[in-house]
Design an enzyme around this catalytic site. Structure first.
Site, PDB file in Angstrom:
ATOM      1  N   GLU A   1      55.500  36.621  53.073  1.00 26.30           N
ATOM      2  CA  GLU A   1      55.949  35.046  53.102  1.00 26.30           C
ATOM      3  C   GLU A   1      57.243  34.930  52.516  1.00 26.30           C
ATOM      4  O   GLU A   1      58.002  33.980  52.997  1.00 26.30           O
ATOM      5  CB  GLU A   1      54.921  34.444  52.255  1.00 26.30           C
TER       6      GLU A   1
ATOM      7  N   LYS B   1      54.005  24.552  49.532  1.00 23.78           N
ATOM      8  CA  LYS B   1      53.213  24.970  48.342  1.00 23.78           C
ATOM      9  C   LYS B   1      52.060  24.644  48.304  1.00 23.78           C
ATOM     10  O   LYS B   1      50.953  25.504  47.941  1.00 23.78           O
ATOM     11  CB  LYS B   1      53.944  24.094  47.323  1.00 23.78           C
TER      12      LYS B   1
ATOM     13  N   ASN C   1      51.553  11.244  53.978  1.00 22.51           N
ATOM     14  CA  ASN C   1      51.347  12.741  53.743  1.00 22.51           C
ATOM     15  C   ASN C   1      49.919  12.616  54.162  1.00 22.51           C
ATOM     16  O   ASN C   1      49.026  12.029  53.591  1.00 22.51           O
ATOM     17  CB  ASN C   1      51.460  12.906  52.193  1.00 22.51           C
ATOM     18  N   GLY C   2      49.801  13.594  55.235  1.00 19.35           N
ATOM     19  CA  GLY C   2      48.396  13.565  55.784  1.00 19.35           C
ATOM     20  C   GLY C   2      48.576  13.810  57.373  1.00 19.35           C
ATOM     21  O   GLY C   2      49.777  13.780  57.884  1.00 19.35           O
TER      22      GLY C   2
ATOM     23  N   LYS D   1      53.052  38.623  49.488  1.00 23.38           N
ATOM     24  CA  LYS D   1      54.224  38.228  48.870  1.00 23.38           C
ATOM     25  C   LYS D   1      55.342  38.765  49.583  1.00 23.38           C
ATOM     26  O   LYS D   1      56.404  38.093  49.793  1.00 23.38           O
ATOM     27  CB  LYS D   1      54.168  38.928  47.483  1.00 23.38           C
TER      28      LYS D   1
ATOM     29  N   ARG E   1      57.677  21.588  48.090  1.00 20.95           N
ATOM     30  CA  ARG E   1      56.263  21.402  48.900  1.00 20.95           C
ATOM     31  C   ARG E   1      56.631  21.732  50.471  1.00 20.95           C
ATOM     32  O   ARG E   1      55.717  21.967  51.232  1.00 20.95           O
ATOM     33  CB  ARG E   1      55.839  20.042  48.877  1.00 20.95           C
TER      34      ARG E   1
ATOM     35  N   TRP F   1      57.023  17.120  56.371  1.00 27.21           N
ATOM     36  CA  TRP F   1      56.756  18.612  56.851  1.00 27.21           C
ATOM     37  C   TRP F   1      56.286  18.312  58.078  1.00 27.21           C
ATOM     38  O   TRP F   1      54.900  17.999  58.248  1.00 27.21           O
ATOM     39  CB  TRP F   1      55.836  19.293  55.900  1.00 27.21           C
TER      40      TRP F   1
ATOM     41  N   GLU G   1      47.419  41.084  48.009  1.00 28.27           N
ATOM     42  CA  GLU G   1      48.395  40.159  47.672  1.00 28.27           C
ATOM     43  C   GLU G   1      49.837  40.597  47.578  1.00 28.27           C
ATOM     44  O   GLU G   1      50.736  40.070  48.014  1.00 28.27           O
ATOM     45  CB  GLU G   1      48.251  39.922  46.193  1.00 28.27           C
TER      46      GLU G   1
ATOM     47  N   CYS H   1      54.378  17.332  53.212  1.00 29.91           N
ATOM     48  CA  CYS H   1      55.041  16.226  52.906  1.00 29.91           C
ATOM     49  C   CYS H   1      55.071  15.732  51.442  1.00 29.91           C
ATOM     50  O   CYS H   1      54.009  16.216  50.569  1.00 29.91           O
ATOM     51  CB  CYS H   1      54.696  15.014  53.706  1.00 29.91           C
TER      52      CYS H   1
ATOM     53  N   HIS I   1      41.520  55.624  60.712  1.00 30.83           N
ATOM     54  CA  HIS I   1      40.616  54.946  61.978  1.00 30.83           C
ATOM     55  C   HIS I   1      41.357  54.234  62.811  1.00 30.83           C
ATOM     56  O   HIS I   1      41.049  53.131  63.148  1.00 30.83           O
ATOM     57  CB  HIS I   1      39.469  54.262  61.247  1.00 30.83           C
TER      58      HIS I   1
HETATM   59  C1  AGP Z   1      50.622  32.263  48.308  1.00 27.62           C
HETATM   60  O1  AGP Z   1      51.907  32.579  47.397  1.00 27.62           O
HETATM   61  C2  AGP Z   1      50.998  31.173  49.021  1.00 27.62           C
HETATM   62  N1  AGP Z   1      51.669  30.091  48.687  1.00 27.62           N
HETATM   63  C3  AGP Z   1      49.511  30.549  49.460  1.00 27.62           C
HETATM   64  O2  AGP Z   1      48.769  31.609  50.254  1.00 27.62           O
HETATM   65  C4  AGP Z   1      48.574  29.903  48.472  1.00 27.62           C
HETATM   66  O3  AGP Z   1      47.969  30.907  47.818  1.00 27.62           O
HETATM   67  C5  AGP Z   1      47.337  29.234  49.267  1.00 27.62           C
HETATM   68  O4  AGP Z   1      47.995  28.261  50.280  1.00 27.62           O
HETATM   69  C6  AGP Z   1      46.347  28.312  48.313  1.00 27.62           C
HETATM   70  O5  AGP Z   1      47.186  27.422  47.805  1.00 27.62           O
HETATM   71  P1  AGP Z   1      46.241  26.873  46.563  1.00 27.62           P
HETATM   72  O6  AGP Z   1      45.979  27.977  45.655  1.00 27.62           O
HETATM   73  O7  AGP Z   1      47.030  25.893  45.752  1.00 27.62           O
HETATM   74  O8  AGP Z   1      44.925  26.413  47.014  1.00 27.62           O
END
Ligand code: AGP
Length: 609
Positions: A489, A604, A101-102, A486, A27, A75, A482, A2, A505
């Protein structure tokens, strides 16, 4: 997650609230709403879907009067995305209005108490609505005391923006676990979940700590602790301007941020790498302490976790001490075994990730120091850690991290080198050479990114594949983690990262005609092994896209597509080999027409569990 904004001043609040919310769209959200007060009258407009729906509904804010207001992008956590579940929420008498938010973890018993015994009519499925009704229920004429009672009654995480119709010239805010900052203007004041929301209006901010209650008038600010004792806070100035957080002519924030990596890494390393040494500004580990280190433990989530895995390889190769890397959401619940002479490191771009913040609090509760590697100035993790190494990547807006990832990687490289130098596990010459290499990494990043368009035609060919495997050995395997994330996501294509030696394996049973395999082959000591693994998948019909070192011509004859990166010290190749994988994911997602900067279901900063 949020997003919250709030305004009090001399201007019309609604357009400012909508603008602030637009800067928080990254976000992740599924509905939006705002509330304002004008002449004692409360107006609330909110709706499901994109922020533009709300803007259209209220003519970009012109339809709402009032110079005080709160806004929210939701959210969904409790209750499906809908107009009714959107924030702001108000009490039955329209006396109190709240954005949140929370998560209120004890909202059900509170809701039951209010519904059954106090006959309070609820209209939504949200946890947040409980707060609005509790404020009204506890209201004794003093808003601050009322807020104090409510936050003592609720459990969980909350950043709140609150309006009270009895005090139309005052905006209130509360912070516990979820992010919140205060912006100070000239004859106007603001609250927001994150700095970019307010950069168009101010660069002067106040950090809000957990438990703080804030009272904002248009020309004054008051901070209190949970006991309503006044707090004195110093403002800090943010040296970003909003253009840094704008797209700057790129199609997506992610593409802009991919191209900003050279600057992000250079800004992160240049001030810290001297002729003979590496200096971190807020780093409270003496030489003796570094010498005595018998291990390092890194805790993080998502891409930050992948930085930790790469960091493990780098630190173990250079400093020759064992490194353990934990996913924060696992670490915090496994009753972790903590010891002295261990360096505990949290890595987080946002500095607000709930699992990472909780993990850090667990470590500190047991009496151990924590070093945080964070990008957002003044974020919760940065503020609560004992030492902080800031990445200077600037505001990262795209949900999929790129420039912050690369900047975090650079910090791990520097940290590994610093510890190796102190422990004398590398020679002075090797140290000096490594310092030079690290100083040159930004230029090499620029070279790779500027040539990455070659990946574009590959992406159009592969956009409809069902699954992609990323394989590599040693540090290349960590980069595969990574690259796989990428792609998943932002393009929604399933993929897996595999240690190349592990394929036989089990997973190799999935390799058949047309399956796509991305192979990273940059580590000389395992190159022949990876080439064998590539041949194994090729003979079974796989299409192989390799990332290899310039000059490695043999690879070209073995795979279907190769992307060459400049040769560098093998331990630092992740800063380069990750780049074509970022561009590959971006191009595939773009070919598929995905919402690249705001992928479905993602946020985010994951500020809830
Ligand atoms: C990465 O592209 C994602 N957005 C997600 O995995 C992110 O790295 C993860 O949520 C950790 O976020 P932070 O680095 O703000 O703690």
């Amino acid at each position: 997650m949020c997003g919250i904004v709030g305004y009090i001043g001399e201007k019309k609040a609604a357009p400012i609230l909508l603008d602030g919310l637009s800067k928080l769209e990254y976000r992740g959200y599924d509905s939006a709403g705002i509330a304002t007060i004008e002449n004692g009258e409360l107006s609330i407009e909110k709706c499901k879907g994109r922020l533009q729906n709300l803007c259209d509904k209220i003519q970009n804010g012109e339809a709402l009067q009032g110079k005080i207001g709160i806004g929210h992008t939701r959210w969904a956590t409790h209750g499906a995305p809908s107009d009714l579940n959107s924030h702001p929420h108000k009490c039955s008498q329209s006396l109190f209005t709240v954005v949140h938010n929370g998560i209120i973890e004890n909202y059900l018993p509170l809701k039951e108490e209010l519904t059954v015994h106090k006959h309070v009519p609820f209209v939504s499925e949200t946890d947040t609505e409980v707060i609005a009704h509790l404020l009204s229920y506890y209201y004794n004429g003093n808003v601050l005391e009322t807020i104090q009672r409510v936050i003592n009654a609720v459990e969980g995480s909350f950043a709140l923006g609150i309006l009270c119709r009895d005090t139309p010239n005052t905006l209130y805010a509360v912070k516990k676990d979820s992010p919140l900052i205060v912006g100070k203007g000239n004859g106007e004041n603001f609250i927001a979940s994150d700095i970019p929301a307010l950069l168009n209006y101010t660069k002067d901010f106040y950090l809000v700590d957990d438990g703080d209650i804030v009272m904002l008038k248009k020309d004054s600010l008051f901070f209190f602790d949970r006991k309503l004792h006044p707090l004195k806070k110093e403002p800090f100035v943010v040296d970003w301007d909003y253009s840094q957080a704008e797209k700057g002519g790129y199609a997506h924030f992610m593409l802009k941020e991919i191209h900003e990596q050279q600057k992000a890494v250079n800004d992160t390393v240049s001030e810290r790498i001297g002729e003979e040494d590496i200096v971190f500004e807020d780093f409270h580990y003496g030489e003796d302490e570094l010498k005595a280190l018998h291990s390092i433990r890194i805790v993080a989530c998502g891409s930050a976790y992948h930085v930790g895995v790469i960091g493990k390889y780098v630190i173990e190769k250079l400093a020759r001490i064992p490194v353990e890397v934990d996913v924060a959401s696992e670490f915090r619940y496994k009753n972790p075994i903590l010891q002295k002479d261990v360096m505990y490191i949290m890595i987080s771009q946002s500095g607000e990730t709930a699992d990472s913040l909780a993990a850090m609090r667990e470590i500190r509760k047991q009496g151990y120091k924590v070093l945080a590697v964070v990008n957002v100035l003044g974020s919760s993790i940065a503020r609560e850690a004992d030492s902080v190494i800031y990445t200077h990547a600037g505001p990262e807006i795209a949900v999929a991290t790129t420039k912050a990832f690369s900047a975090q990687l650079a910090v791990m490289d520097m940290l590994a080198l610093k510890i190796a130098h102190v422990k004398e596990t590398i020679t002075k010459d090797a140290y000096k050479e490594a310092l030079m290499t690290l100083r040159n990494i930004p230029a090499r990043i620029e070279t790779v990114v500027s040539n990455a368009d070659k990946v574009k035609k590959l992406a159009s060919r592969l956009k409809n594949v069902g699954s992609v495997f990323f394989i590599g050995r040693d540090i290349d395997y960590a980069v595969c983690l990574e690259g796989s994330l990428k792609l998943k996501e932002i393009s929604y294509i399933h993929s897996e990262a595999y240690a190349a030696g592990e394929l036989k394996h089990g997973t190799i049973s999935l390799i058949e005609e047309g399956v796509v395999v991305v192979a990273i082959v940059t580590q000389p000591h395992v190159r022949e092994k990876v080439i064998s693994n590539i041949k194994e998948v090729k003979t079974r019909g796989a299409f192989v896209f390799a990332v290899a070192n310039e000059g490695d011509e043999e690879i070209r004859d073995i795979v279907d597509f190769v992307y060459y990166i400049p040769k560098t010290n093998p331990v630092y190749t992740p800063s380069l080999s990750v780049l074509p994988l970022q561009v590959f994911a971006y191009c595939v997602a773009k070919e598929k027409g995905c919402d690249i900067d705001k992928p479905r279901n993602l946020a985010k900063s994951v500020t809830v569990e």
